[in-house]
Design an enzyme around this catalytic site. Structure first.
Site, short mmCIF file in Angstrom:
data_model
loop_
_atom_site.label_atom_id
_atom_site.label_comp_id
_atom_site.label_asym_id
_atom_site.label_seq_id
_atom_site.Cartn_x
_atom_site.Cartn_y
_atom_site.Cartn_z
N MET A 76 -58.94 -104.55 37.53
CA MET A 76 -58.12 -103.94 38.57
C MET A 76 -56.70 -104.50 38.67
O MET A 76 -55.97 -104.20 39.60
CB MET A 76 -58.82 -104.06 39.94
CG MET A 76 -60.19 -103.45 39.98
SD MET A 76 -60.16 -101.72 39.46
CE MET A 76 -61.90 -101.47 39.15
N CYS A 77 -56.31 -105.31 37.70
CA CYS A 77 -54.95 -105.85 37.67
C CYS A 77 -53.96 -104.81 37.15
O CYS A 77 -54.27 -104.04 36.25
CB CYS A 77 -54.87 -107.10 36.79
SG CYS A 77 -55.54 -108.55 37.58
N HIS A 78 -52.77 -104.84 37.72
CA HIS A 78 -51.69 -103.95 37.27
C HIS A 78 -50.97 -104.57 36.07
O HIS A 78 -50.82 -105.80 36.03
CB HIS A 78 -50.67 -103.76 38.39
CG HIS A 78 -51.21 -103.05 39.58
ND1 HIS A 78 -51.94 -103.69 40.55
CD2 HIS A 78 -51.15 -101.74 39.95
CE1 HIS A 78 -52.29 -102.81 41.48
NE2 HIS A 78 -51.83 -101.62 41.14
N MET A 113 -53.22 -113.63 39.63
CA MET A 113 -54.21 -113.50 38.55
C MET A 113 -53.64 -113.91 37.21
O MET A 113 -54.33 -114.50 36.38
CB MET A 113 -54.77 -112.07 38.50
CG MET A 113 -55.58 -111.70 39.72
SD MET A 113 -56.89 -112.87 40.12
CE MET A 113 -57.86 -112.84 38.63
N GLU A 114 -52.37 -113.66 37.00
CA GLU A 114 -51.72 -114.06 35.75
C GLU A 114 -51.64 -115.57 35.63
O GLU A 114 -51.88 -116.13 34.56
CB GLU A 114 -50.33 -113.41 35.65
CG GLU A 114 -50.35 -111.93 35.37
CD GLU A 114 -50.78 -111.04 36.54
OE1 GLU A 114 -51.02 -109.85 36.32
OE2 GLU A 114 -50.89 -111.54 37.69
N ASP A 128 -61.77 -125.47 22.98
CA ASP A 128 -62.06 -124.93 21.65
C ASP A 128 -61.55 -125.84 20.54
O ASP A 128 -62.25 -126.07 19.56
CB ASP A 128 -61.43 -123.54 21.50
CG ASP A 128 -61.67 -122.96 20.13
OD1 ASP A 128 -62.84 -122.86 19.72
OD2 ASP A 128 -60.68 -122.60 19.46
#
Length: 160
Positions: A76-78, A113-114, A128
């Site tokens: 749902m992120c733009h 969110m970014e 990793d």
């Protein structure tokens, strides 16, 4: 702050929020995470003695790339035109690597969110690159430290 969830439509199904009527403002978000590892793992990262290469350089690039692609992996992120991304690393003690991601834009929706995606992917990249020598590394907690701009105003962890 409203308790109403804006990511649901009238049928109670997920939707991408319509931001077309929102004002364009300068926005910034800063997220933080950390990785706890064996002292010898952190020493090898600090001294650049990890066989796969420069761990922090690769993690920094991975974090930047992740911030730019957040809208591809969080449904749902733009898609946003990001104007700045910075990833910083701190050797907090002999077993802790702290990570901080700062993301900026000028737009109609925030970059929380970014920033969270950037710091998370940077931490995963460290894991990793070092897992062959230390599978017991622990990532987290990961949290939003700061958010500025937008209708809901500013947020600073511990002050709200």
């Amino acid at each position: 702050m409203s308790d109403q969830l804006t990511h649901f439509n009238e049928q109670n199904r997920a939707r991408m929020v319509d931001v077309s009527e929102k004002d364009i403002t300068k926005r910034e978000a800063v997220a933080h995470s950390k990785i706890i590892m064996k002292p010898e793992t952190l020493t090898r990262i600090r001294e650049g003695r990890v066989e796969k290469g420069d761990v922090l350089a690769v993690a920094q690039v991975a974090g930047v790339m992740a911030a730019k692609k957040t809208w591809d992996i969080i449904p749902m992120c733009h898609p946003l035109p990001l104007t700045g991304i910075d990833i910083r690393f701190t050797f907090a003690d002999d077993v802790t690597l702290e990570l901080e991601a700062a993301v900026k834009t000028t737009g109609k929706t925030g970059v929380e969110m970014e920033a969270l995606t950037a710091v998370s992917v940077a931490a995963l990249t460290v894991y990793d690159m070092c897992k062959a020598m230390d599978k017991e590394m622990v990532i987290g907690p990961t949290s939003l430290l700061l958010k500025t701009g937008g209708k809901s105003g500013d947020f600073r962890r511990g002050e709200n």
